[in-house]
Design a protein around this motif. Structure first.
Motif, mmCIF file in Angstrom:
data_model
loop_
_atom_site.group_PDB
_atom_site.id
_atom_site.type_symbol
_atom_site.label_atom_id
_atom_site.label_comp_id
_atom_site.label_asym_id
_atom_site.label_seq_id
_atom_site.Cartn_x
_atom_site.Cartn_y
_atom_site.Cartn_z
ATOM 1 N N ILE A 119 -5.866 8.890 -5.566
ATOM 2 C CA ILE A 119 -7.329 8.995 -5.692
ATOM 3 C C ILE A 119 -7.780 8.328 -6.987
ATOM 4 N N SER A 120 -8.816 7.483 -6.856
ATOM 5 C CA SER A 120 -9.545 6.966 -8.014
ATOM 6 C C SER A 120 -10.922 7.606 -7.995
ATOM 7 N N ILE A 121 -11.501 7.900 -9.147
ATOM 8 C CA ILE A 121 -12.880 8.424 -9.126
ATOM 9 C C ILE A 121 -13.892 7.330 -9.426
ATOM 10 N N GLY A 122 -13.453 6.084 -9.515
ATOM 11 C CA GLY A 122 -14.413 4.999 -9.718
ATOM 12 C C GLY A 122 -13.744 3.807 -10.371
ATOM 13 N N ALA A 172 -10.338 12.932 -14.367
ATOM 14 C CA ALA A 172 -10.521 12.595 -12.953
ATOM 15 C C ALA A 172 -10.065 13.779 -12.079
ATOM 16 N N TYR A 200 -13.330 2.166 -13.061
ATOM 17 C CA TYR A 200 -13.259 2.120 -14.516
ATOM 18 C C TYR A 200 -11.974 2.836 -14.889
ATOM 19 N N VAL A 201 -11.467 2.553 -16.090
ATOM 20 C CA VAL A 201 -10.171 3.132 -16.471
ATOM 21 C C VAL A 201 -10.364 4.212 -17.534
ATOM 22 N N LEU A 202 -9.897 5.420 -17.217
ATOM 23 C CA LEU A 202 -9.915 6.534 -18.173
ATOM 24 C C LEU A 202 -8.598 6.523 -18.944
ATOM 25 N N GLY A 260 -6.554 8.848 -19.110
ATOM 26 C CA GLY A 260 -5.551 9.574 -18.330
ATOM 27 C C GLY A 260 -6.213 10.131 -17.089
ATOM 28 N N GLY A 261 -5.409 10.735 -16.227
ATOM 29 C CA GLY A 261 -5.954 11.246 -14.974
ATOM 30 C C GLY A 261 -6.589 12.624 -15.076
ATOM 31 N N MET A 292 -3.579 10.684 -9.483
ATOM 32 C CA MET A 292 -4.868 10.181 -9.956
ATOM 33 C C MET A 292 -4.645 8.805 -10.579
ATOM 34 N N THR A 293 -5.288 7.784 -10.026
ATOM 35 C CA THR A 293 -5.053 6.433 -10.516
ATOM 36 C C THR A 293 -6.242 5.526 -10.191
ATOM 37 N N PRO A 294 -6.629 4.651 -11.135
ATOM 38 C CA PRO A 294 -7.785 3.786 -10.859
ATOM 39 C C PRO A 294 -7.532 2.796 -9.726
HETATM 40 N N1 ADE Z 1 -6.828 7.494 -14.338
HETATM 41 C C1 ADE Z 1 -7.368 6.561 -15.139
HETATM 42 N N2 ADE Z 1 -8.503 6.082 -14.640
HETATM 43 C C2 ADE Z 1 -8.724 6.751 -13.461
HETATM 44 C C3 ADE Z 1 -9.724 6.693 -12.477
HETATM 45 N N3 ADE Z 1 -10.772 5.863 -12.559
HETATM 46 N N4 ADE Z 1 -9.622 7.516 -11.408
HETATM 47 C C4 ADE Z 1 -8.546 8.341 -11.304
HETATM 48 N N5 ADE Z 1 -7.571 8.426 -12.194
HETATM 49 C C5 ADE Z 1 -7.645 7.642 -13.278
#
Ligand code: ADE
Length: 227
Positions: A130-133, A143, A135-137, A139-140, A86-88
């Motif tokens: 996979i990114s869910i959008g 997401a 923007y930065v959370l 952590g994953g 999971m990564t932006p």
């Molecule tokens: N981890 C931090 N931001 C994320 C995002 N937008 N989607 C998936 N993982 C994330």
């Protein structure tokens, strides 16, 4: 479907799978979500799992060794169809990806935290990102919960009414039509007459027209097939 999630904050994933449809899917044996605390698998003292980044810069990075140990332990137990990070900066998740993943048997999901994970883990173990959008959370985990929920409800047999996922928004590149329930007249605001007519063909036609109208107004990009 079996989903193994690797995280340094397992508590964040306590609730999302313990209610409603995800709870029922697990009780019925259709979905099995296992959350693994990375700290339980580190060889380092004081349960260390992260360190400063080489080259300098703010933010910690999850070290490769604990991740490799846990990933390989899980891979010895079963074969995974995808090892997902999971990564932006990954491709954006959508219904098409959810449909594809819902047909697989075993998924591993790695949640980053802080600045993310050592890139060698991405290069040597991860098969999909996979990114869910955009923007930065922090952590994953949240997401991952979004992705497992979206996939889990599509597993055959999870929803009571098999057709209800088919009529979701995005399944035909169209947004869903408006829905109404009782009473037919609420404060003088009336339900569209056609829905009370009992004429199923006409109702379906109306729903399709409303879907097209909504999609054209709100998400014209979907009609152009650009999603
Ligand atoms: N981890 C931090 N931001 C994320 C995002 N937008 N989607 C998936 N993982 C994330």
């Amino acid at each position: 479907m079996r989903v193994d999630i690797i995280t340094v904050v397992p508590g964040l994933l306590d609730s999302p799978f313990s209610h409603s449809i995800m709870k029922r899917a697990q009780a019925n044996g259709l979905l099995d979500v296992q959350v693994h605390n990375l700290r339980d698998h580190t060889p380092y003292k004081q349960a260390q799992v992260d360190d400063y980044q080489f080259g300098g810069g703010a933010g910690m990075v999850l070290m490769p060794e604990p991740l490799a140990i846990l990933i390989e332990k899980l891979q010895e137990e079963r074969k995974y169809d995808e090892v997902i990070y999971m990564t932006p900066d990954g491709p954006t998740f959508n219904q098409k990806t959810a449909n594809r993943l819902s047909l697989l048997g075993n998924l591993m999901i790695i949640c980053g935290h802080y600045k993310g994970i050592d890139d060698r883990i991405r290069q040597h173990f991860v098969t999909m990102e996979i990114s869910i959008g955009d923007y930065v959370l922090s952590g994953g985990e949240l997401a991952a919960a979004v992705v497992v929920d979206a996939i889990g409800r599509l597993i055959p047999g999870v929803l009571n009414d098999e057709t209800s996922a088919l009529s979701d928004s995005f399944q035909d590149n169209l947004l869903a039509p408006p829905v109404y329930t009782r009473p037919a007249d609420f404060r003088g605001w009336k339900v569209p007459e056609i829905l009370l007519s009992g004429d199923h063909r006409k109702v379906e036609e109306w729903r399709h027209e409303e879907s097209m109208k909504r999609t054209a107004e709100r998400r014209p990009d979907l009609l152009e097939g650009n999603n």
